[in-house]
Enzyme design. Sequence first.
Site, PDB file in Angstrom:
ATOM      1  N   GLU A   1      35.770  45.913  28.441  1.00  0.00           N
ATOM      2  CA  GLU A   1      37.211  45.904  28.677  1.00  0.00           C
ATOM      3  C   GLU A   1      37.903  47.064  27.963  1.00  0.00           C
ATOM      4  OE1 GLU A   1      39.428  42.198  28.652  1.00  0.00           O
ATOM      5  OE2 GLU A   1      37.576  41.132  28.160  1.00  0.00           O
TER       6      GLU A   1
ATOM      7  N   CYS B   1      35.501  38.433  30.965  1.00  0.00           N
ATOM      8  CA  CYS B   1      36.815  38.944  31.365  1.00  0.00           C
ATOM      9  C   CYS B   1      37.178  38.263  32.672  1.00  0.00           C
ATOM     10  CB  CYS B   1      36.774  40.460  31.528  1.00  0.00           C
ATOM     11  SG  CYS B   1      38.278  41.168  32.245  1.00  0.00           S
TER      12      CYS B   1
ATOM     13  N   CYS C   1      45.537  38.853  32.204  1.00  0.00           N
ATOM     14  CA  CYS C   1      44.263  38.419  31.637  1.00  0.00           C
ATOM     15  C   CYS C   1      43.969  37.038  32.196  1.00  0.00           C
ATOM     16  CB  CYS C   1      44.331  38.387  30.116  1.00  0.00           C
ATOM     17  SG  CYS C   1      42.850  37.692  29.354  1.00  0.00           S
ATOM     18  N   GLY C   2      42.938  36.944  33.013  1.00  0.00           N
ATOM     19  CA  GLY C   2      42.631  35.674  33.667  1.00  0.00           C
ATOM     20  C   GLY C   2      42.192  34.598  32.706  1.00  0.00           C
ATOM     21  N   ASN C   3      41.312  34.931  31.763  1.00  0.00           N
ATOM     22  CA  ASN C   3      40.878  33.940  30.780  1.00  0.00           C
ATOM     23  C   ASN C   3      42.044  33.520  29.889  1.00  0.00           C
ATOM     24  OD1 ASN C   3      38.193  33.969  31.668  1.00  0.00           O
ATOM     25  ND2 ASN C   3      37.662  35.659  30.312  1.00  0.00           N
TER      26      ASN C   3
END
Length: 330
Positions: free
Chosen positions: A216, A225, A73-75
């Site tokens: 998502e 996302c 998960c980038g965030n």
Amino acid sequence: MISAIQSHGSKNNFIIIDEKDIQFKPSDEARAAWTKKLCVDTQTDGLLFISESVKAQAKMRVFNSDGSEASMCGNGLRCAARYIAERDQVESFEVETMKAVLHVEQVDELYGDIPTYSVEISPVLFDLESLPLKLGQKKQLILEPVPEWEKDCLYTAIAVPNPHVITNVPVEMINSDSQEKLATSFNSENEWFTDGVNVSYVVELGEGEFFVRTFERGVGFTNACGTAMSSSSLVQVLAGKWRPGVPINIFNDGGRVKCVVHGENDQYDHIDLIGNATFTHHLELTLSENGEAAILKSNETNEDKIYEKMAEASKEYLRNVQPELKLRQN
């Protein structure tokens, strides 16, 4: 009782739990149960579990609000990076995730005094088995139509390693129910995606500026996302709409980020995702081995007020450059 932090990256909300503070070794069943309970109580999108790593400064595991585990998960990684950086007093380091060890670092602020982190999004995989996606004899899907999905769209399938399907659309399509219908079908019983997929619609705003909205898997529509925004940036490079090595501005329902696609000659190895890591609340929790969880105390910080100024500035910009775009209120 343990301390935890409620945070967000581009209004994608998470609770950060440091497992060194837990007095027992939690099972995945307990992690999933805690996630489902605490996400309902706090209206967050998932939990980030921080633990020791023999490969990196620390390890991050991501559990979605439905209790499923995400490979990345980038965030969330930006939020985890800030927590680890402040805990260990480091600025540039690596974090172990499910399928890769990724570089993260604190960088100059995007806006005001908002804590900002750049995180590596990789690997970049185009083979359909990596998603997985069954599409006849095809090995890749890059800027191609799939008539059974939605006519007049060109789709790209990428795993980073989270699976994504991305298409650029006109503003009237992103305002419609097309995306929700398509994504819901992909994340139910279907002939193409056995494990579900994240679905992003992209609207071009101007040179080097795009709006991305993502449904998502395991969550539904979110404000943003991180891996989807990164993948969508790569799609713009593949389509000749932008250049590798140059920052691209990505707007979303929760604000904005920057991305930099790295690679050349159609070989792309990673993407930098650059954006906020905002701590909104300091929490006191109780967690039990049988999966029970409760919030005993929640103290709000002032950080979100600063972020909201950037978010409102982004919304105002979107209203000016694309007034027909309807923003979601999550």
